[in-house]
Design an enzyme around this catalytic site. Structure first.
Site, PDB file in Angstrom:
ATOM      1  N   ASN A   8       0.877  -1.164   0.000  1.00 54.20           N
ATOM      2  CA  ASN A   8       0.000   0.000   0.000  1.00 54.20           C
ATOM      3  C   ASN A   8       0.921   1.222   0.000  1.00 54.20           C
ATOM      4  O   ASN A   8       1.474   1.594   1.035  1.00 54.20           O
ATOM      5  CB  ASN A   8      -0.884  -0.045   1.250  1.00 54.20           C
ATOM      6  CG  ASN A   8      -1.878   1.088   1.298  1.00 54.20           C
ATOM      7  OD1 ASN A   8      -1.850   2.003   0.464  1.00 54.20           O
ATOM      8  ND2 ASN A   8      -2.763   1.053   2.278  1.00 54.20           N
ATOM      9  N   ARG A  92      -2.568  -2.175  -3.499  1.00 49.62           N
ATOM     10  CA  ARG A  92      -3.795  -1.412  -3.273  1.00 49.62           C
ATOM     11  C   ARG A  92      -3.739  -0.186  -4.178  1.00 49.62           C
ATOM     12  O   ARG A  92      -2.784   0.593  -4.126  1.00 49.62           O
ATOM     13  CB  ARG A  92      -3.884  -0.983  -1.816  1.00 49.62           C
ATOM     14  CG  ARG A  92      -5.092  -0.130  -1.572  1.00 49.62           C
ATOM     15  CD  ARG A  92      -5.219   0.252  -0.117  1.00 49.62           C
ATOM     16  NE  ARG A  92      -6.470   0.940   0.076  1.00 49.62           N
ATOM     17  CZ  ARG A  92      -6.595   2.071   0.763  1.00 49.62           C
ATOM     18  NH1 ARG A  92      -5.540   2.614   1.336  1.00 49.62           N
ATOM     19  NH2 ARG A  92      -7.764   2.640   0.890  1.00 49.62           N
ATOM     20  N   HIS A 181     -13.115   2.427  -0.050  1.00 52.11           N
ATOM     21  CA  HIS A 181     -13.138   1.366   0.972  1.00 52.11           C
ATOM     22  C   HIS A 181     -13.863   0.124   0.445  1.00 52.11           C
ATOM     23  O   HIS A 181     -14.380  -0.680   1.219  1.00 52.11           O
ATOM     24  CB  HIS A 181     -13.873   1.794   2.264  1.00 52.11           C
ATOM     25  CG  HIS A 181     -13.200   2.841   3.071  1.00 52.11           C
ATOM     26  ND1 HIS A 181     -13.899   3.800   3.775  1.00 52.11           N
ATOM     27  CD2 HIS A 181     -11.885   3.093   3.325  1.00 52.11           C
ATOM     28  CE1 HIS A 181     -13.052   4.593   4.409  1.00 52.11           C
ATOM     29  NE2 HIS A 181     -11.815   4.189   4.152  1.00 52.11           N
ATOM     30  N   GLY A 213     -10.615   7.280   8.103  1.00 53.93           N
ATOM     31  CA  GLY A 213     -11.608   7.578   7.063  1.00 53.93           C
ATOM     32  C   GLY A 213     -12.832   6.741   7.382  1.00 53.93           C
ATOM     33  O   GLY A 213     -12.707   5.700   8.012  1.00 53.93           O
ATOM     34  N   ARG A 242     -11.549  14.524   7.959  1.00 53.30           N
ATOM     35  CA  ARG A 242     -12.295  15.025   6.787  1.00 53.30           C
ATOM     36  C   ARG A 242     -13.704  15.443   7.185  1.00 53.30           C
ATOM     37  O   ARG A 242     -14.331  14.813   8.039  1.00 53.30           O
ATOM     38  CB  ARG A 242     -12.402  13.929   5.709  1.00 53.30           C
ATOM     39  CG  ARG A 242     -11.077  13.606   5.081  1.00 53.30           C
ATOM     40  CD  ARG A 242     -11.191  12.459   4.077  1.00 53.30           C
ATOM     41  NE  ARG A 242     -10.101  11.546   4.265  1.00 53.30           N
ATOM     42  CZ  ARG A 242     -10.118  10.249   3.948  1.00 53.30           C
ATOM     43  NH1 ARG A 242     -11.204   9.718   3.418  1.00 53.30           N
ATOM     44  NH2 ARG A 242      -9.075   9.500   4.163  1.00 53.30           N
ATOM     45  N   PHE A 284     -10.190   8.384  18.435  1.00 52.73           N
ATOM     46  CA  PHE A 284     -11.389   8.279  19.270  1.00 52.73           C
ATOM     47  C   PHE A 284     -11.099   7.890  20.718  1.00 52.73           C
ATOM     48  O   PHE A 284     -11.911   8.149  21.601  1.00 52.73           O
ATOM     49  CB  PHE A 284     -12.401   7.305  18.627  1.00 52.73           C
ATOM     50  CG  PHE A 284     -13.335   8.013  17.694  1.00 52.73           C
ATOM     51  CD1 PHE A 284     -12.856   8.602  16.530  1.00 52.73           C
ATOM     52  CD2 PHE A 284     -14.687   8.143  17.989  1.00 52.73           C
ATOM     53  CE1 PHE A 284     -13.708   9.292  15.682  1.00 52.73           C
ATOM     54  CE2 PHE A 284     -15.546   8.830  17.149  1.00 52.73           C
ATOM     55  CZ  PHE A 284     -15.057   9.398  15.997  1.00 52.73           C
ATOM     56  N   GLY A 331     -11.176   0.506  12.692  1.00 50.88           N
ATOM     57  CA  GLY A 331     -10.682   0.896  14.014  1.00 50.88           C
ATOM     58  C   GLY A 331     -11.739   1.361  15.003  1.00 50.88           C
ATOM     59  O   GLY A 331     -11.828   0.845  16.123  1.00 50.88           O
ATOM     60  N   GLY A 333     -15.202   1.320  14.466  1.00 55.12           N
ATOM     61  CA  GLY A 333     -16.340   0.395  14.423  1.00 55.12           C
ATOM     62  C   GLY A 333     -16.094  -0.889  15.203  1.00 55.12           C
ATOM     63  O   GLY A 333     -17.010  -1.434  15.819  1.00 55.12           O
ATOM     64  N   ASN A 335     -13.927  -1.206  17.758  1.00 54.69           N
ATOM     65  CA  ASN A 335     -13.477  -1.006  19.142  1.00 54.69           C
ATOM     66  C   ASN A 335     -14.315  -0.080  20.002  1.00 54.69           C
ATOM     67  O   ASN A 335     -14.280  -0.191  21.220  1.00 54.69           O
ATOM     68  CB  ASN A 335     -12.045  -0.446  19.130  1.00 54.69           C
ATOM     69  CG  ASN A 335     -11.065  -1.455  18.585  1.00 54.69           C
ATOM     70  OD1 ASN A 335     -10.903  -2.532  19.148  1.00 54.69           O
ATOM     71  ND2 ASN A 335     -10.432  -1.124  17.471  1.00 54.69           N
ATOM     72  N   GLU A 385      -8.194  -5.641   5.112  1.00 51.09           N
ATOM     73  CA  GLU A 385      -8.052  -5.289   3.703  1.00 51.09           C
ATOM     74  C   GLU A 385      -6.856  -5.990   3.067  1.00 51.09           C
ATOM     75  O   GLU A 385      -6.895  -6.369   1.906  1.00 51.09           O
ATOM     76  CB  GLU A 385      -7.922  -3.764   3.555  1.00 51.09           C
ATOM     77  CG  GLU A 385      -9.264  -3.075   3.778  1.00 51.09           C
ATOM     78  CD  GLU A 385      -9.152  -1.585   4.015  1.00 51.09           C
ATOM     79  OE1 GLU A 385      -8.744  -1.203   5.138  1.00 51.09           O
ATOM     80  OE2 GLU A 385      -9.458  -0.815   3.102  1.00 51.09           O
TER      81      GLU A 385
HETATM   82  P1  ADP Z   1      -7.327   3.803   8.907  1.00 50.36           P
HETATM   83  O1  ADP Z   1      -8.529   4.492   8.378  1.00 50.36           O
HETATM   84  O2  ADP Z   1      -6.167   4.698   9.139  1.00 50.36           O
HETATM   85  O3  ADP Z   1      -7.000   2.478   8.250  1.00 50.36           O
HETATM   86  P2  ADP Z   1      -8.213   2.269  11.226  1.00 50.36           P
HETATM   87  O4  ADP Z   1      -9.331   1.501  10.653  1.00 50.36           O
HETATM   88  O5  ADP Z   1      -7.030   1.515  11.708  1.00 50.36           O
HETATM   89  O6  ADP Z   1      -7.759   3.472  10.349  1.00 50.36           O
HETATM   90  O7  ADP Z   1      -8.796   3.129  12.453  1.00 50.36           O
HETATM   91  C1  ADP Z   1      -7.972   4.003  13.165  1.00 50.36           C
HETATM   92  C2  ADP Z   1      -8.819   4.732  14.194  1.00 50.36           C
HETATM   93  O8  ADP Z   1      -9.512   3.772  14.994  1.00 50.36           O
HETATM   94  C3  ADP Z   1      -7.992   5.528  15.198  1.00 50.36           C
HETATM   95  O9  ADP Z   1      -7.732   6.821  14.715  1.00 50.36           O
HETATM   96  C4  ADP Z   1      -8.899   5.572  16.397  1.00 50.36           C
HETATM   97  O10 ADP Z   1      -9.749   6.686  16.286  1.00 50.36           O
HETATM   98  C5  ADP Z   1      -9.758   4.337  16.277  1.00 50.36           C
HETATM   99  N1  ADP Z   1      -9.483   3.325  17.297  1.00 50.36           N
HETATM  100  C6  ADP Z   1      -8.514   2.406  17.305  1.00 50.36           C
HETATM  101  N2  ADP Z   1      -8.556   1.659  18.447  1.00 50.36           N
HETATM  102  C7  ADP Z   1      -9.585   2.134  19.170  1.00 50.36           C
HETATM  103  C8  ADP Z   1     -10.169   1.806  20.427  1.00 50.36           C
HETATM  104  N3  ADP Z   1      -9.691   0.821  21.192  1.00 50.36           N
HETATM  105  N4  ADP Z   1     -11.232   2.526  20.842  1.00 50.36           N
HETATM  106  C9  ADP Z   1     -11.739   3.513  20.082  1.00 50.36           C
HETATM  107  N5  ADP Z   1     -11.238   3.872  18.884  1.00 50.36           N
HETATM  108  C10 ADP Z   1     -10.185   3.203  18.426  1.00 50.36           C
END
Ligand code: ADP
Length: 406
Positions: A8, A92, A181, A213, A242, A284, A331, A333, A335, A385
């Site tokens: 990527n 990618r 995505h 994103g 964004r 987050f 990330g 969604g 967590n 991904e």
């Molecule tokens: P990208 O879009 O960069 O691929 P990810 O899908 O890895 O990102 O998501 C990254 C985001 O997920 C972080 O910026 C954070 O906001 C959120 N995140 C990661 N871990 C946690 C967690 N344990 N609780 C809440 N938010 C989280």
């Protein structure tokens, strides 16, 4: 065991993984790593394998130099591209325009087509193309495959894919909703019918990819009928940095009243807006800490984010007519338990019976967070991904081999 090298490439970085395409979404890849700060006075190459992490800090003048260093570090630990069987290199590629609805075996002709799409993704496609060129030079005997972020949405119905703007201008400049995505929405949505024990051809679902994103998709019987991102990944939900959907008139207003240039407005909306623009942070986990400490900006940012999310969920329920499942991934969604609960709060009249206890369970596995009686089932399904790219690339490479091309 055979592997796919998944790349990527960004403008100043390359993320890479060596993935067994037969592995599951939660398996750790054989190797993962990052080349960063390419072209800066000081860069770094990080390789993770066998539970260890190796980092080298040095000046990395080009992507090619950085990838070669990464391969050398991998070889020191017997996991370089010549130490294990690599059956394909999967790239990618962000924008496939109208041209690509399937992954492609990369040839000089395909490279040229990706180059022709640069005007649609001026920040992403040049970097992706650099990665393709460099990797083809370094690994010339392995099939290279392009996997496009837009491909899944290529056949959306015209009513969802087209904007209500002058059609001559739109067709001359390829203006339409492409969606992004796609690899993640496809990967996650394909798992949902199995979780529901339902025929994929009879499943209506909403997928919510909430990372830095963020995007939503409405998928009817395996085919997307709408998605929140548009010509670019700036549209739709409020995101980490964004803005998501805004009145386009704001751009004219900023140009006229604030004297901002197009480049400045682009930077504002892509990098200095969203949750970060509202509260100063885009992670987050930190946002939640600030909310708990009583920070009113953080609270407002969170509420705007949730409001946008609920707007899309609501409109996709109407677009689909019947919804079997709503799935959270990426990330945030996967967590953030509160984001999931608040975005589906008080929707029992729409058949959503959220299970607060199940929502709190921490796991890397796909799981249901609605009650078994809920008409609309709610799931968390971890995305991967890289694995999806590895699987697609392995298929294309096998076909190329069978055709005698490799
Ligand atoms: P990208 O879009 O960069 O691929 P990810 O899908 O890895 O990102 O998501 C990254 C985001 O997920 C972080 O910026 C954070 O906001 C959120 N995140 C990661 N871990 C946690 C967690 N344990 N609780 C809440 N938010 C989280």
């Amino acid at each position: 065991m055979s592997y796919v090298l998944v790349l990527n490439s960004g403008s100043s970085s390359v993320k890479f993984q060596l993935v067994n395409p037969e592995s599951t979404a939660t398996d750790v890849p054989l190797v993962s790593g990052l080349v960063e700060q390419v072209g800066e006075p000081m860069g770094a190459v990080t390789v993770k394998t066998g539970g260890e992490e190796y980092t080298e800090e040095l000046e990395i003048p080009t992507h090619s130099f950085g990838l070669e260093r990464a391969f050398a570090i991998m070889s020191e630990h017997n996991v370089g591209p010549t130490d294990v069987e690599v059956i394909a290199v999967g790239h990618r590629v962000v924008h496939g325009g109208r041209l690509f609805s399937e992954p492609q075996l990369i040839t000089d002709e395909i490279e040229k087509m990706v180059e022709d799409l640069i005007p649609l993704a001026p920040l992403h496609n040049p970097a992706n193309l650099d990665g393709i060129r460099v990797a083809r030079e370094l690994l010339p005997d392995i099939p290279h495959v392009g996997v496009f972020d837009t491909a899944f949405f290529n056949h959306m119905p015209p009513a969802a894919a087209l904007y209500a703007i002058n059609n001559e201008v739109a067709s001359k400049y390829d203006i339409r909703r492409y969606g992004f995505h796609g690899t993640s929405h496809e990967f996650v949505s394909q798992q949902v019918p199995k979780l529901l024990d339902r025929d994929p051809g009879e499943t209506h679902q909403i997928t919510l990819h909430l990372g830095n994103g963020a995007s939503a998709a409405a998928i009817s019987n395996g085919t997307p009928i709408d998605t929140s991102m548009g010509l670019t990944p700036l549209a739709g939900l409020a995101m980490g940095t964004r803005s998501g959907d805004i009145d386009p008139g704001i751009i004219f207003h900023l140009s006229r009243e604030a004297g901002m240039s197009i480049a400045e407005i682009d930077n504002l909306l892509n990098k200095q807006s969203g949750v970060k623009g509202l509260a100063g942070v885009n992670d987050f986990r930190i946002l939640r800490e600030r909310i708990n400490d009583g920070d009113s900006d953080a609270w407002l940012a969170y509420n705007i984010y949730i409001h946008q999310l609920r707007r899309f969920i609501g409109s996709y329920m109407i677009a689909l007519g019947r919804v079997d499942a709503i799935t959270f991934t990426a990330g945030v969604g996967e967590n953030d338990t509160e984001v999931r609960q608040d975005s589906l709060y008080n929707l029992d009249m729409y058949g959503i019976d959220f299970d607060k206890e199940a929502n709190l369970v921490r796991s890397r596995e796909p799981r249901m967070i609605s009650t078994p009686e809920s008409k609309v089932k709610v799931f968390v399904v971890p995305t991967n991904e890289e694995l999806a790219i590895a699987q697609k690339s392995a298929e294309v490479a096998a076909a190329a081999k069978q055709a005698g091309l490799y």
